[in-house]
Design a protein around this motif. Structure first.
Motif, PDB file in Angstrom:
ATOM      1  N   TYR A   1      42.607  30.192  62.620  1.00 25.99           N
ATOM      2  CA  TYR A   1      43.438  31.355  62.545  1.00 25.99           C
ATOM      3  C   TYR A   1      43.043  32.346  63.579  1.00 25.99           C
ATOM      4  CZ  TYR A   1      39.025  33.659  60.696  1.00 25.99           C
ATOM      5  OH  TYR A   1      37.604  33.936  60.521  1.00 25.99           O
TER       6      TYR A   1
ATOM      7  N   THR B   1      34.481  32.108  61.769  1.00 31.15           N
ATOM      8  CA  THR B   1      34.795  30.604  62.482  1.00 31.15           C
ATOM      9  C   THR B   1      35.888  31.007  63.455  1.00 31.15           C
ATOM     10  OG1 THR B   1      36.514  30.409  60.553  1.00 31.15           O
ATOM     11  CG2 THR B   1      34.578  29.345  60.162  1.00 31.15           C
TER      12      THR B   1
ATOM     13  N   ARG C   1      39.874  24.733  55.242  1.00 32.05           N
ATOM     14  CA  ARG C   1      40.898  25.260  55.593  1.00 32.05           C
ATOM     15  C   ARG C   1      40.446  26.055  56.948  1.00 32.05           C
ATOM     16  NH1 ARG C   1      40.361  30.732  54.088  1.00 32.05           N
ATOM     17  NH2 ARG C   1      39.370  30.847  52.104  1.00 32.05           N
TER      18      ARG C   1
ATOM     19  N   TYR D   1      28.872  28.189  52.951  1.00 30.85           N
ATOM     20  CA  TYR D   1      30.302  28.635  52.460  1.00 30.85           C
ATOM     21  C   TYR D   1      31.190  27.473  51.853  1.00 30.85           C
ATOM     22  CZ  TYR D   1      34.737  31.324  51.945  1.00 30.85           C
ATOM     23  OH  TYR D   1      35.794  32.019  51.229  1.00 30.85           O
TER      24      TYR D   1
ATOM     25  N   HIS E   1      29.859  34.376  48.446  1.00 29.34           N
ATOM     26  CA  HIS E   1      31.028  34.652  47.452  1.00 29.34           C
ATOM     27  C   HIS E   1      30.911  33.776  46.145  1.00 29.34           C
ATOM     28  CE1 HIS E   1      31.920  36.102  51.344  1.00 29.34           C
ATOM     29  NE2 HIS E   1      32.617  35.184  51.542  1.00 29.34           N
TER      30      HIS E   1
ATOM     31  N   ASP F   1      32.612  41.838  53.121  1.00 32.01           N
ATOM     32  CA  ASP F   1      33.144  40.942  53.904  1.00 32.01           C
ATOM     33  C   ASP F   1      34.352  41.457  55.000  1.00 32.01           C
ATOM     34  OD1 ASP F   1      35.586  38.286  53.241  1.00 32.01           O
ATOM     35  OD2 ASP F   1      33.675  38.385  54.684  1.00 32.01           O
TER      36      ASP F   1
HETATM   37  O1  0GY Z   1      34.781  36.148  55.647  1.00 31.53           O
HETATM   38  C1  0GY Z   1      34.810  35.125  54.659  1.00 31.53           C
HETATM   39  O2  0GY Z   1      33.558  35.047  54.222  1.00 31.53           O
HETATM   40  C2  0GY Z   1      35.856  34.339  54.237  1.00 31.53           C
HETATM   41  C3  0GY Z   1      36.738  33.567  54.878  1.00 31.53           C
HETATM   42  C4  0GY Z   1      36.709  33.279  56.405  1.00 31.53           C
HETATM   43  C5  0GY Z   1      35.259  33.011  57.276  1.00 31.53           C
HETATM   44  O3  0GY Z   1      34.245  32.956  56.307  1.00 31.53           O
HETATM   45  C6  0GY Z   1      35.166  32.733  58.345  1.00 31.53           C
HETATM   46  O4  0GY Z   1      36.374  32.619  59.016  1.00 31.53           O
HETATM   47  O5  0GY Z   1      34.103  32.660  59.020  1.00 31.53           O
HETATM   48  C7  0GY Z   1      37.764  33.072  54.440  1.00 31.53           C
HETATM   49  O6  0GY Z   1      37.615  32.626  53.072  1.00 31.53           O
HETATM   50  O7  0GY Z   1      38.798  32.604  55.208  1.00 31.53           O
END
Ligand code: 0GY
Length: 307
Positions: free
Chosen positions: A49, A77, A130, A157, A181, A256
């Motif tokens: 993304y 990410t 994802r 995660y 989470h 977050d």
């Molecule tokens: O920010 C969060 O912890 C959750 C998300 C994204 C990431 O953790 C990330 O891109 O590192 C998500 O659920 O899309």
């Protein structure tokens, strides 16, 4: 992938409300991110993304607005294993931030030492399909072995459905494990049912830490109606309350911010702070959740609560 934000991207709230819950001195936001700015810190080519920018200045402004003392900045990410934006935020935070980085198996000892000096205290293993392509668990295990002498931990995660395939691997890691989470439970199920009980049994068996964060991601009932009372995400509360009750000395909380990949609404960060009142109902619960636990994990050198 271009540099324009992902289609339909919901960006962070520039004017969150003021919390009605006064946080205890030394309160820590143990899960937040920085995104870019992209012109200084380009997003990773392999990202899944593209966010809008959310830089360190906005992150620190949110901290001060919410009455938070310190932050743990977690590598997102969208930056892959390029931790420069993270390190830049740590460098600018004047000791009020620690970091959780993303690395691969080819990270050098010098790079790990530099990250440690910058204030990094852990690495993140992301299993959410994802968000990332899978990394072989033997590579992750090797990274865990190499960060153990630094006193770091692993933040993980994953989706709830992934736990059965991951719990043995995670339980064998030679460092503390922190779950983001609450392991993403399905909050339409019974908080005392077999799925979440299995998660809490894993937490108990391996002394796992848990972030009671992201009600806005997990909730089906959603935020309060505009102008409604400030009790948000009521369906998530029983799950978080179980974690606080059963692992109260290993729970953490975070905003977050800037809330990547939300699709149905952008949470008001002031409401997310007020949500803590329902998750950790006593001042003693909130002292552990917001001050004592994160200090033990990220600022163990602080024996007293620094303002
Ligand atoms: O920010 C969060 O912890 C959750 C998300 C994204 C990431 O953790 C990330 O891109 O590192 C998500 O659920 O899309």
């Amino acid at each position: 992938m271009g540099t324009a934000p992902t289609a339909g991207w919901l960006t962070w709230d520039p004017a969150p409300s003021a919390p009605t819950l006064a946080l205890p001195p030394g309160a820590v936001d143990a899960h937040c991110h920085v995104f870019g700015p992209g012109e200084r810190f380009p997003f990773a080519p392999e990202r899944k993304y593209t966010p809008t920018d959310a830089g360190r200045e906005q992150l620190f402004a949110l901290r001060d607005h919410l009455g938070i003392a310190r932050q743990v900045v977690v590598q997102a990410t969208c930056h892959g294993t390029d931790n420069r934006a993270l390190v830049d935020a740590l460098d600018a935070a004047d000791g009020r931030a620690r970091g959780v980085a993303a690395v691969r198996g080819d990270v050098t000892d010098r790079e790990l030492a530099d990250l440690d000096r910058a204030g990094v205290r852990g690495v993140r293993f992301n299993f959410v399909k994802r968000l990332v392509d899978a990394v072989p668990t033997d590579e992750l295990a090797a990274v865990a072995e190499r960060i153990a002498p630094l006193g770091w931990h692993v933040v993980v995660y994953f989706e709830a459905a992934d736990l059965p395939d991951l719990e043995d691997f995670l339980g064998r890691l030679p460092v503390p494990v922190v779950v983001d989470h609450m392991g993403r439970p399905d909050v339409t199920r019974d908080p005392d049912g077999p799925e979440f009980t299995r998660f809490l049994r894993f937490v108990d068996r391996h002394d796992v830490w848990v972030k009671v964060s992201c009600p806005e991601r997990l909730s089906v009932t959603g935020p309060p109606a505009v102008g409604g009372e400030r009790h948000a995400y009521a369906d998530v509360v029983p799950f978080a309350r179980r974690v606080v009750a059963e692992a109260g000395d290993r729970v953490l909380w975070g905003t977050d911010w800037p809330h990547p990949n939300l699709t149905d609404h952008m949470p008001d960060d002031g409401l997310l702070v007020d949500h803590v009142r329902h998750v950790a109902p006593t001042p003693e619960d909130r002292q552990r959740l917001l001050v004592d636990n994160p200090r033990r994990l990220y600022w163990p050198e602080h024996t007293e609560v620094a303002p």
